[in-house]
Design an enzyme around this catalytic site. Structure first.
Site, PDB file in Angstrom:
ATOM      1  N   HIS A  64       1.910  -0.945  -6.152  1.00  0.00           N
ATOM      2  CA  HIS A  64       2.379   0.437  -6.018  1.00  0.00           C
ATOM      3  C   HIS A  64       1.659   1.351  -7.000  1.00  0.00           C
ATOM      4  CE1 HIS A  64       6.220   0.615  -3.469  1.00  0.00           C
ATOM      5  NE2 HIS A  64       5.699  -0.587  -3.258  1.00  0.00           N
ATOM      6  N   ASP A  65       1.453   0.859  -8.203  1.00  0.00           N
ATOM      7  CA  ASP A  65       0.766   1.677  -9.195  1.00  0.00           C
ATOM      8  C   ASP A  65      -0.648   2.013  -8.723  1.00  0.00           C
ATOM      9  OD1 ASP A  65       0.365   2.981 -11.719  1.00  0.00           O
ATOM     10  OD2 ASP A  65      -0.777   1.234 -12.378  1.00  0.00           O
ATOM     11  N   VAL A  68      -1.203   4.641  -5.763  1.00  0.00           N
ATOM     12  CA  VAL A  68      -0.858   6.054  -5.979  1.00  0.00           C
ATOM     13  C   VAL A  68      -1.520   6.504  -7.281  1.00  0.00           C
ATOM     14  CG1 VAL A  68       0.988   7.748  -6.205  1.00  0.00           C
ATOM     15  CG2 VAL A  68       1.363   5.673  -4.842  1.00  0.00           C
ATOM     16  N   ASP A  72      -3.251   3.411 -13.076  1.00  0.00           N
ATOM     17  CA  ASP A  72      -3.177   4.202 -14.311  1.00  0.00           C
ATOM     18  C   ASP A  72      -1.799   4.148 -14.961  1.00  0.00           C
ATOM     19  OD1 ASP A  72      -1.706   5.674 -12.500  1.00  0.00           O
ATOM     20  OD2 ASP A  72      -2.577   7.610 -13.053  1.00  0.00           O
ATOM     21  N   SER A  74       0.945   5.094 -13.789  1.00  0.00           N
ATOM     22  CA  SER A  74       1.781   6.265 -13.474  1.00  0.00           C
ATOM     23  C   SER A  74       3.106   5.875 -12.830  1.00  0.00           C
ATOM     24  CB  SER A  74       1.019   7.247 -12.577  1.00  0.00           C
ATOM     25  OG  SER A  74       0.524   6.613 -11.412  1.00  0.00           O
ATOM     26  N   PRO A 157       1.022   2.273   2.078  1.00  0.00           N
ATOM     27  CA  PRO A 157       1.031   1.634   3.403  1.00  0.00           C
ATOM     28  C   PRO A 157       2.459   1.219   3.753  1.00  0.00           C
ATOM     29  CG  PRO A 157      -0.764   0.772   2.060  1.00  0.00           C
ATOM     30  CD  PRO A 157       0.083   1.620   1.148  1.00  0.00           C
ATOM     31  N   THR A 188       4.122 -13.919   0.578  1.00  0.00           N
ATOM     32  CA  THR A 188       4.542 -15.316   0.552  1.00  0.00           C
ATOM     33  C   THR A 188       5.670 -15.554  -0.444  1.00  0.00           C
ATOM     34  OG1 THR A 188       3.768 -17.609   0.368  1.00  0.00           O
ATOM     35  CG2 THR A 188       2.826 -16.036  -1.174  1.00  0.00           C
ATOM     36  N   ASP A 246       1.614 -19.698  -1.873  1.00  0.00           N
ATOM     37  CA  ASP A 246       0.601 -20.470  -1.150  1.00  0.00           C
ATOM     38  C   ASP A 246       0.189 -19.729   0.117  1.00  0.00           C
ATOM     39  OD1 ASP A 246       2.656 -20.858   0.701  1.00  0.00           O
ATOM     40  OD2 ASP A 246       3.103 -22.881   0.005  1.00  0.00           O
TER      41      ASP A 246
END
Length: 324
Positions: A64-65, A68, A72, A74, A157, A188, A246
């Protein structure tokens, strides 16, 4: 760390060499904070050993960092007005901030003002996967922390996204179709909730139907788990195998049992489907190495280096002398 995972890490380090592109370096903290990686790994191991599900959470936090504003840190920033990245709807279920904060606190005691939160998060993600016997990878270091975090900029996404949009999302970040399918396998070790699949199994086109790209027997199984009004119960993304990192994810997707539309969509593209077929046929022979490589690629997305950004004293807030 198992011998196999150690071998993957050593091989990657030899491929990358000591110095890497975009001003990151495997030995960035060698002189100013030589124990940095050891400190982060020790603290990450402590947390994940007590709560193994944090491995998936920390991997997701890093993803996620990076998606967006780049890698950094954020996503770690808090906002009194609840308008930071972590306040956006896709980020509300993020967990693991306490691990990053604990590692940063320990680093500030050892070498204050040296190690960025962005680097801590990149290391924590790697060490969390290692802690559950997943693959390791060399983490090039030297990222700096961003000073901005805006809820309005969160455009990740989506689990409902088709293959064309997914490929474009990754391409926009300088990542390949191979990175897309390989990093998707992070599922997984993940869990989700009934709310994200309710429409897919009960009312996919608005006619009380289910998504026919899913195996009917799997839809029946999910319906037993998720009743029509249940939006909170947990669901494993890799059924029966959620605690093991895996290549089984590819078997699940190939069997049309991908939990999200974005998982099933990987079968709709010749390149991503070919990769899945190869991993299924070879029992994931190259998966660990491929995952490690794609994680290194992810860690380069839109980074700040040099004089850009800052080195935060606390990961949840910009430095007081910052101009925001």
């Amino acid at each position: 760390m198992t011998n196999k995972n150690l071998l993957v890490l050593v091989v990657l380090m030899s491929v990358l060499g000591v110095s890497v592109s975009q001003n990151l370096d495997l030995n960035f903290y060698k002189n100013r904070c030589p124990d940095a990686e050891a400190i982060v790994r020790r603290i990450t191991d402590q947390y994940v050993s007590h709560q193994p599900s944090l491995a998936a959470a920390l991997l997701r936090l890093h993803f996620h960092d990076c998606f967006v504003r780049g890698c950094d840190g954020s996503v770690l920033l808090k906002s009194p007005n609840k308008d930071a990245e972590r306040d956006a709807l896709p980020s509300l279920s993020l967990r693991g901030y306490q691990v990053v904060d604990a590692a940063k606190t320990a680093l500030e005691k050892k070498c204050p003002g040296v190690v960025s939160c962005a680097d801590v998060l990149a290391l924590v993600a790697r060490d969390a996967v290692l802690a559950i016997n997943g693959p390791g990878w060399a983490v090039p270091l030297g990222r700096r922390d961003g000073r901005f975090s805006r809820k309005s900029e969160v455009n990740l996404p989506s689990p409902f996204t088709g293959i064309a949009a997914l490929k474009q999302n990754f391409s926009d970040k300088g990542l390949t179709s191979k990175d897309l399918v390989v990093l998707s396998a992070g599922h997984t070790i993940g869990i989700s909730n009934c709310g994200l699949i309710n429409r897919r199994i009960y009312n996919f086109t608005g006619k009380g139907d289910f998504d026919t790209s899913m195996k009917p027997s799997y839809v029946r199984e999910l319906k037993r788990r998720c009743k029509p009004t249940d939006f909170t119960s947990s669901v494993e993304m890799d059924p029966g195998n959620v605690k093991t990192f895996d290549s089984n994810y590819f078997n699940i997707v190939a069997q049309r049992k991908g939990l999200f539309s974005s998982d099933s969509a990987l079968l709709d593209d010749p390149e991503t489907k070919s990769y899945i077929d190869t991993q299924v046929a070879t029992a994931g022979s190259s998966f660990n190495e491929d995952f490690s490589e794609s994680m290194v690629n992810l860690g380069f997305v839109e980074i700040l280096t040099g004089n850009k950004g800052e080195i935060r004293k606390r990961c949840s807030s910009v430095n007081k002398d910052s101009s925001v």
